[in-house]
Enzyme design. Structure first.
Site, PDB file in Angstrom:
ATOM      1  CB  ALA A  66      -0.888  -0.011   1.237  1.00  0.00           C
ATOM      2  N   GLY A 105       0.657  -5.063   1.008  1.00  0.00           N
ATOM      3  CA  GLY A 105      -0.437  -5.108   0.051  1.00  0.00           C
ATOM      4  C   GLY A 105      -0.031  -5.722  -1.276  1.00  0.00           C
ATOM      5  CD  GLU A 108      -2.566  -7.528   2.602  1.00  0.00           C
ATOM      6  OE1 GLU A 108      -2.216  -6.355   2.351  1.00  0.00           O
ATOM      7  OE2 GLU A 108      -3.331  -7.825   3.529  1.00  0.00           O
ATOM      8  CD  GLU A 128       1.170  -5.630   5.540  1.00  0.00           C
ATOM      9  OE1 GLU A 128       1.980  -6.530   5.862  1.00  0.00           O
ATOM     10  OE2 GLU A 128       0.497  -5.671   4.493  1.00  0.00           O
TER      11      GLU A 128
HETATM   12  N1  3HC Z   1       4.570   3.453   0.126  1.00  0.00           N
HETATM   13  C1  3HC Z   1       5.067   4.660  -0.214  1.00  0.00           C
HETATM   14  N2  3HC Z   1       6.372   4.891  -0.454  1.00  0.00           N
HETATM   15  C2  3HC Z   1       7.199   3.854  -0.370  1.00  0.00           C
HETATM   16  C3  3HC Z   1       6.758   2.570  -0.023  1.00  0.00           C
HETATM   17  C4  3HC Z   1       5.375   2.383   0.229  1.00  0.00           C
HETATM   18  N3  3HC Z   1       4.867   1.183   0.549  1.00  0.00           N
HETATM   19  N4  3HC Z   1       7.813   1.748  -0.011  1.00  0.00           N
HETATM   20  C5  3HC Z   1       8.869   2.485  -0.335  1.00  0.00           C
HETATM   21  N5  3HC Z   1       8.518   3.760  -0.545  1.00  0.00           N
HETATM   22  C6  3HC Z   1       9.372   4.867  -0.983  1.00  0.00           C
HETATM   23  C7  3HC Z   1      10.400   5.240   0.077  1.00  0.00           C
HETATM   24  O1  3HC Z   1       9.868   6.159   0.994  1.00  0.00           O
HETATM   25  C8  3HC Z   1      11.499   5.828  -0.769  1.00  0.00           C
HETATM   26  O2  3HC Z   1      11.112   7.139  -1.098  1.00  0.00           O
HETATM   27  P1  3HC Z   1      12.240   8.278  -1.308  1.00  0.00           P
HETATM   28  O3  3HC Z   1      13.122   7.778  -2.403  1.00  0.00           O
HETATM   29  O4  3HC Z   1      11.439   9.477  -1.629  1.00  0.00           O
HETATM   30  O5  3HC Z   1      12.955   8.373   0.009  1.00  0.00           O
HETATM   31  C9  3HC Z   1      11.439   4.999  -2.040  1.00  0.00           C
HETATM   32  O6  3HC Z   1      10.146   4.407  -2.057  1.00  0.00           O
HETATM   33  C10 3HC Z   1      12.471   3.903  -2.107  1.00  0.00           C
HETATM   34  O7  3HC Z   1      12.424   3.165  -0.899  1.00  0.00           O
HETATM   35  P2  3HC Z   1      13.766   2.686  -0.183  1.00  0.00           P
HETATM   36  O8  3HC Z   1      14.739   3.792  -0.128  1.00  0.00           O
HETATM   37  O9  3HC Z   1      13.340   2.065   1.114  1.00  0.00           O
HETATM   38  O10 3HC Z   1      14.276   1.601  -1.227  1.00  0.00           O
HETATM   39  P3  3HC Z   1      14.863   0.151  -0.985  1.00  0.00           P
HETATM   40  O11 3HC Z   1      15.116  -0.402  -2.323  1.00  0.00           O
HETATM   41  O12 3HC Z   1      15.965   0.220   0.023  1.00  0.00           O
HETATM   42  O13 3HC Z   1      13.688  -0.681  -0.297  1.00  0.00           O
HETATM   43  C11 3HC Z   1      11.471  -1.559   0.007  1.00  0.00           C
HETATM   44  C12 3HC Z   1      12.498  -0.944  -0.965  1.00  0.00           C
HETATM   45  C13 3HC Z   1      11.983  -2.905   0.496  1.00  0.00           C
HETATM   46  C14 3HC Z   1      10.157  -1.710  -0.725  1.00  0.00           C
HETATM   47  C15 3HC Z   1      11.325  -0.623   1.223  1.00  0.00           C
HETATM   48  O14 3HC Z   1      11.068   0.681   0.777  1.00  0.00           O
HETATM   49  C16 3HC Z   1      10.216  -1.013   2.149  1.00  0.00           C
HETATM   50  O15 3HC Z   1      10.421  -1.833   3.017  1.00  0.00           O
HETATM   51  N6  3HC Z   1       9.047  -0.376   1.975  1.00  0.00           N
HETATM   52  C17 3HC Z   1       7.915  -0.593   2.853  1.00  0.00           C
HETATM   53  C18 3HC Z   1       7.255  -1.910   2.551  1.00  0.00           C
HETATM   54  C19 3HC Z   1       6.049  -2.052   3.416  1.00  0.00           C
HETATM   55  O16 3HC Z   1       6.090  -1.901   4.609  1.00  0.00           O
HETATM   56  N7  3HC Z   1       4.925  -2.377   2.785  1.00  0.00           N
HETATM   57  C20 3HC Z   1       3.683  -2.515   3.487  1.00  0.00           C
HETATM   58  C21 3HC Z   1       2.940  -1.228   3.400  1.00  0.00           C
HETATM   59  S1  3HC Z   1       1.518  -1.242   4.406  1.00  0.00           S
HETATM   60  C22 3HC Z   1       0.415  -2.158   3.543  1.00  0.00           C
HETATM   61  O17 3HC Z   1       0.706  -2.678   2.500  1.00  0.00           O
HETATM   62  C23 3HC Z   1      -0.935  -2.214   4.126  1.00  0.00           C
HETATM   63  C24 3HC Z   1      -1.788  -3.253   3.494  1.00  0.00           C
HETATM   64  O18 3HC Z   1      -1.701  -4.439   4.228  1.00  0.00           O
HETATM   65  C25 3HC Z   1      -3.232  -2.819   3.462  1.00  0.00           C
END
Ligand code: 3HC
Ligand code: NAI
Length: 694
Positions: A66, A105, A108, A128
């Site tokens: 997400a 997500g 998912e 998450e």
């Molecule tokens: N939403 C919005 N922005 C995101 C994002 C996300 N899910 N994941 C990454 N980004 C952004 C980062 O903020 C960063 O932005 P910036 O360049 O402006 O600083 C850019 O994408 C690149 O991210 P990283 O610097 O972290 O890049 P990496 O290659 O090191 O890592 C990643 C990539 C493994 C995807 C890491 O960013 C990460 O762990 N992201 C979060 C993943 C996550 O927690 N997903 C679950 C979200 S909650 C959800 O899905 C709810 C659902 O269940 C309903």
């Protein structure tokens, strides 16, 4: 630009529709991507020519989940659950083709597909919980139906991703492919005859349904002592998969998700996620380029030097470790070999990797070994005389353009730089102990440090997998300067009547793994004493304990007495404290747990405000990232400056005024910035402090 919208493309290949997501950088499932996917499904639903659909992403990401920036904003339809339902309801099989990450997500969405294939680079997980959340788009209901209860609980409660092979072993993916992406998935999809919905796969849950106690016994080891709410909520949501029909389980998951997403803990963890990334963006003149670093040298093979050398070696950068005497060098190199041995034994790296990394570290006597280095990190004794001597010699020996860095904890970077004829090349790189483990790297700007040199250190921080935060030059920089305030407060609490155990308990209840006195006993009280002496400071209780030969765990007694690592309060310590209180004319009285917490934390926040005022840190989030990654600040409390906004600055200002009035300690006077923001009813978040730190 795709054929559906800016981030979704649809093309047809041999009777298979390929729906490609491309929402850089990580295919976060924001409104544009969701809308595009929905339109693609609408377009394909009645198309008789389409026998199967392949849903794919980019090399970096199938999808990172997400869009976290949308949380807390008004929801926009279609929501992710609607998109996943549409995919699941498609009349032909939909195959998720996963390269790079499929997280949250994103996974998912893949679980809503009828099959999943992955490439070797894939990382699949439901992280998450690390954002203080639970999977809120069906993950807690679908994952257990695919991989079974135990594996699903472990993935959801820890949030740790798995690789393609493990995903194939547990059935999360149906095949691991290595052909062209996504063509190999198209060929694979053509062979598919079955359209199998995950929601119908209840057989995986049979044993859990027959044994109602099973989920609790599986969850217990995953829910180790943590004050955070999300891991427990994750278990409750998964329990719904066992106890409830699918749709009710989904509704239950949604209810639990909504509770978390609007709560302070998840807000704190989302803040921490973005603060960590923002903090690594050094405020520098545009166009500043880092210098290449192909070889490094580390001066001093002690506690820090050895760990720092390992950081370089782990990142593939060859490094020379320099000592003055053979015995010290041998000790340092032996310790490095031992640490690699432990990692290999634990299985975190293979024996071959351990050998390769160790092979990148060379020992040498004399600073001559720094001649070829693109960066030299000095980690000798914390003594200005010794450091200046080392830097003067490095000035003569190091090649032009080499970055000359010091790992000092407290000393003046400008004075050290003054020992060279190239102060523009000098800066602080403050690693934290153990250097090969702790993620924080404070990058300390001197008055004359060139932007290029700061950019080099920031770039290196990323290569070494550190969270590198640029800070200004002052006593203790950001982290230790704030820590000093907490140490002063902890000492004063003892003198006022609290016991070491009460102070430690307040801080562990707040969420730290250890209180200040247990920590001091572990590190050794003599270390703090040496630093205080060097800077003409005193801490009456700690000094008295040192005078009594109580240096902490290593001497079997400090603030506590030890049997092995087991600490017990000691009446002798109570006597020493009472005697110090009496000498200072302080009347002792009981101090409540809440007051202890406020007296430990608020002075740190106050110092943080001064640090922002002085431009020592560029952003409040930088301070938070420093405390999260260098000092184990509990992530679900977001960092000290985030926490301050949560408490409310007027409360913090008023309590600081109380503490100042009670103790006369000038440092407890509310900082002008704190008072100003409190008066204006504002917080630290969103204020612009950046420019001054550039
Ligand atoms: N939403 C919005 N922005 C995101 C994002 C996300 N899910 N994941 C990454 N980004 C952004 C980062 O903020 C960063 O932005 P910036 O360049 O402006 O600083 C850019 O994408 C690149 O991210 P990283 O610097 O972290 O890049 P990496 O290659 O090191 O890592 C990643 C990539 C493994 C995807 C890491 O960013 C990460 O762990 N992201 C979060 C993943 C996550 O927690 N997903 C679950 C979200 S909650 C959800 O899905 C709810 C659902 O269940 C309903
Ligand atoms: P240490 O005492 O373990 O190691 C210092 C090493 O430097 C010794 O092996 C010594 O032989 C060597 N040395 C001294 N003079 C030298 C010279 N002229 N040339 C080559 N080697 C020389 O000290 P530690 O703990 O590793 O600290 C090093 C630096 O890191 C200090 O500035 C300290 O303040 C800082 N630091 C320490 C942390 C810690 O937790 N120990 C954390 C962060 C920073």
């Amino acid at each position: 630009m795709g054929s559906i919208n800016a981030v979704v493309d649809l093309r047809h290949q041999n009777g298979v529709a390929v729906v490609a997501m491309d929402n850089a950088p990580v295919n976060a499932l924001g409104i544009a991507l969701r809308t595009g996917l929905m339109r693609a499904m609408d377009q394909l639903r009645g198309d008789p020519a389409v026998k199967a659909i392949v849903l794919c992403g980019t090399a970096r990401a199938f999808s990172g989940g997400a869009d976290i920036t949308e949380f807390g904003k008004p929801p926009q339809d279609p929501n992710l659950r609607q998109v996943i339902a549409a995919v699941e309801d498609m009349p032909v099989p939909v195959v998720a083709a996963i390269q790079g990450v499929a997280l949250g997500g994103g996974l998912e969405l893949a679980l809503g597909c009828h099959a999943r294939v992955a490439w070797g680079t894939a990382r699949l997980g439901l992280p998450e919980v690390k954002l203080g959340l639970l999977p809120g788009a069906g993950g807690t209901q679908r994952l257990p139906r695919v991989v079974g209860l135990e594996k699903a609980l472990s993935m959801i409660v820890t949030g740790n991703p798995i690789g393609a092979k493990e995903a194939a072993d547990c059935g999360l993916v149906d095949a691991v492919l290595d052909g062209a992406y996504p063509d190999a998935a198209v060929a694979w999809a053509q062979t598919l005859t079955e359209r199998r919905r995950v929601r119908d796969r209840d057989d995986a849950l049979t044993s859990a349904r027959e044994d109602p106690g099973l989920i609790n016994s599986m969850a217990a080891p995953l829910l180790k002592a943590s004050g955070a709410a999300a891991p427990r909520a994750c278990v409750e949501a998964v329990r719904g998969a066992v106890d409830l029909p699918f749709e009710e389980g989904l509704a239950n998951e949604r209810r639990l998700f909504e509770q978390l997403v609007t709560g302070d803990e998840s807000r704190a963890q989302r803040h921490a996620f973005f603060a960590e990334r923002e903090a690594q963006k050094a405020v520098l003149p545009s166009g500043t380029q880092p210098r290449p670093v192909a070889r490094a040298a580390v001066v001093g093979a002690g506690t820090m030097g050895g760990g720092i050398a390992m950081c370089f070696a782990n990142a593939g950068i060859p490094v020379t470790v320099i000592e003055t005497e053979q015995a010290a060098l041998d000790r340092g190199m032996a310790r490095i070999a031992e640490l690699y041995g432990i990692s290999a034994k634990r299985g975190s790296i293979t024996p071959a990797q351990a050998e390769e990394r160790r092979g990148r570290i060379q020992g040498q006597l004399g600073l001559d070994g720094a001649r070829d280095a693109d960066i030299v990190v000095e980690a000798v004794f914390e003594d200005m005389g010794v450091k200046k001597q080392v830097f003067a010699e490095l000035d003569r020996l190091a090649k032009p353009g080499a970055v000359l860095a010091t790992n000092t904890s407290y000393l003046d970077i400008d004075e050290i730089a003054g020992a060279t004829s190239r102060p523009g090349d000098v800066l602080g790189t403050h690693f934290f102990s153990p250097a090969n483990v702790m993620k924080l790297l404070e990058i300390v700007r001197g008055r004359q440090t060139s932007p290029e040199v700061i950019a080099t250190a920031a770039d290196l921080g990323k290569k070494l997998s550190k969270v590198g935060v640029v800070v200004g030059n002052c006593f203790g920089f950001v982290g230790n300067r704030m820590l000093a305030r907490r140490s002063d407060a902890a000492e004063r609490l003892l003198l006022d009547g609290a016991s070491p155990a009460e102070v430690d308990a307040a801080l562990t209840a707040f969420g730290f793994r250890m209180g200040p006195f247990a920590m001091a006993d572990l590190a050794g009280l003599d270390i703090g004493m040496r630093i205080r002496r060097a800077f003409g400071k005193r801490a009456p209780v700690s000094d008295a304990l040192c005078d009594a030969g109580r240096y902490g765990q290593k001497t079997g007694s400090g603030f506590y007495v030890y049997e092995g690592r087991n600490a017990t309060p000691d009446p002798e310590v109570d006597r020493i404290i009472a005697a110090e209180s009496e000498k200072l004319g302080i009347t002792r009285h009981p101090v409540g747990a809440d007051e202890i917490t406020e007296r430990l934390i608020y002075p740190m926040i106050n110092e943080g405000a001064r640090i922002l005022e002085e431009g020592i840190a560029a952003r409040p989030g930088d301070i938070d990232a420093i405390w999260l990654h260098g000092y184990n600040w509990p992530v679900w409390r977001g960092g000290p400056m985030f926490y301050a906004d949560l408490v409310g600055l007027p409360r913090i200002r008023d309590r600081l005024q109380d503490f100042h009035a009670a103790t006369g300690d000038k440092a407890l006077r509310p900082a002008p910035l704190l008072s100003k923001l409190a008066d204006a009813g504002q917080g630290f978040a969103g204020q612009d402090f950046g420019a001054r730190a550039a």
